[in-house]
Design an enzyme around this catalytic site. Structure first.
Site: not given
Length: 371
Positions: A175, A245
């Site tokens: 992330k 992401s």
């Protein structure tokens, strides 16, 4: 080390009822949770606040469920459940000793185990490692400084998992942050340049730099040969296991390494394949055929609209649609294909595949449980 993976449906980004019920049933122990992956029903773009909302709710849940709090849990929320994708949380737990501190210690322990007859050549089991980078300055996103910081964090996460061979790393979930208007203003005030001043495009640059960091750590690309201008441009350089992401809810990169290790135990294990394009369901089917009779626990995958604008020689319009971002189109397509193959729409499919698998394709991993 003993690791486990369970997935829990969510009625909304803040819905913790499923986690509470699962904990009460003993399906997981909150104090053993090291990471939570989530799919939330936002747009997955810059202004997707369902990700931060879910993280806030999860932190509150674990703060109440774990004595002394649970500050070390990594929360990776991926926005966008287009098509048949079902909102859910994937709870990753780990008990026992984490990864050994150094290769020398691993080698010494393995040598001793072999002498004592403790290594029998049995099946490897799921091993999980986690790490975080430092917080990034806006001008570092999408550049080699981000690549290097992520590479170092991935290497730490591999060691944390106790994985001794890079061939046993099957999925690296990262992330990463993105640029906001406020950060762009801050960069202007300090008279520093940014890789882009388009907040949406910054997601791609950050994802790409993070993926190349994983590739460098795992020996998939040669770091010394990597040039900054190749980030987001040279699609020949990629990782076969990285999934990244981007979100506005964090300033560092959260890294979760999934692999198998002889030193781990338990029924769970993981394997991966590489989708060559968005409709390559055969990649997942090959994994299912490899382990007949085992339970498919979770699917983790990347989705990308082919930047050439074609799929198997046919034109697609995902990149030309001004109403719906191409990442949303891609998640819907890949989610539908993999849900059909695996028989379950509650899977983790993340959009935006810059340097994550070959151009237009992406890695797909499957967690299995031996019966």
């Amino acid at each position: 080390m003993k690791c486990s993976v369970i997935k829990i449906p969510a009625g909304a980004p803040h819905d913790m009822s499923g986690l509470k019920a699962s904990a009460e049933e003993g399906l997981f122990r909150p104090e053993e949770v090291v990471a939570v992956l989530g799919k939330t029903e936002g747009n997955g773009c810059v202004n997707d606040f369902t990700r931060g909302y879910a993280v806030m709710a999860l932190k509150d849940f674990f703060a109440g469920a774990v004595k002394g709090g649970a500050a070390d849990i990594s929360y990776v929320m991926s926005g966008g459940t287009e098509g048949v994708l079902s909102p859910h949380f994937t709870v990753i737990s780990r008990s026992g000793q984490a990864g050994l501190a150094s290769e020398r210690e691993r080698d010494q322990d393995q040598s001793q185990d072999q002498e004592q007859g403790l290594i029998t050549g049995g099946p490897k089991s799921l091993a999980i490692g986690v790490a975080r980078t430092r917080d990034f300055l806006p001008e570092e996103l999408g550049r080699l400084s981000q690549v290097d910081a992520v590479a170092e964090a991935v290497a730490r996460a591999v060691r944390d998992a106790g994985i001794t061979s890079l061939q046993d790393v099957h999925f690296v979930q990262i992330k990463c942050p993105l640029l906001t208007a406020e950060q762009i203003y801050d960069a202007h005030s300090r008279q520093v340049s940014l890789v882009t001043e388009d907040t949406y495009k910054s997601m791609g640059y950050s994802r790409g730099a993070s993926a190349l960091g994983a590739a460098a750590a795992l020996g998939e690309v040669e770091r010394s040969a990597l040039r900054e201008e190749e980030i987001g441009v040279n699609w020949d350089k990629f990782s076969r296991v990285a999934s990244t992401s981007a979100g506005s809810e964090l300033a560092c990169c959260e890294v979760i390494v999934f692999g198998n290790s002889q030193s781990a135990e338990g029924q769970y294990h993981i394997d991966h394949a590489v989708m060559q394009d968005a409709i390559d369901g055969a990649a997942l089917q090959g994994l299912l055929d490899r382990y007949p009779g085992e339970e498919l626990v979770q699917v983790l995958a990347k989705a990308e609209a082919d930047p050439d604008g074609v799929i198997r020689g046919r034109r697609h319009i995902m990149l030309d649609d001004s109403d719906i971002n191409h990442t949303r189109h891609a998640r819907a397509v890949v989610g539908g294909v993999l849900a059909y193959v695996g028989g379950d729409p509650m899977i983790y499919v993340s959009g935006g595949g810059e340097h994550q698998g070959p151009k237009g394709g992406g890695p797909v991993a499957a967690v299995f449980r031996r019966r």
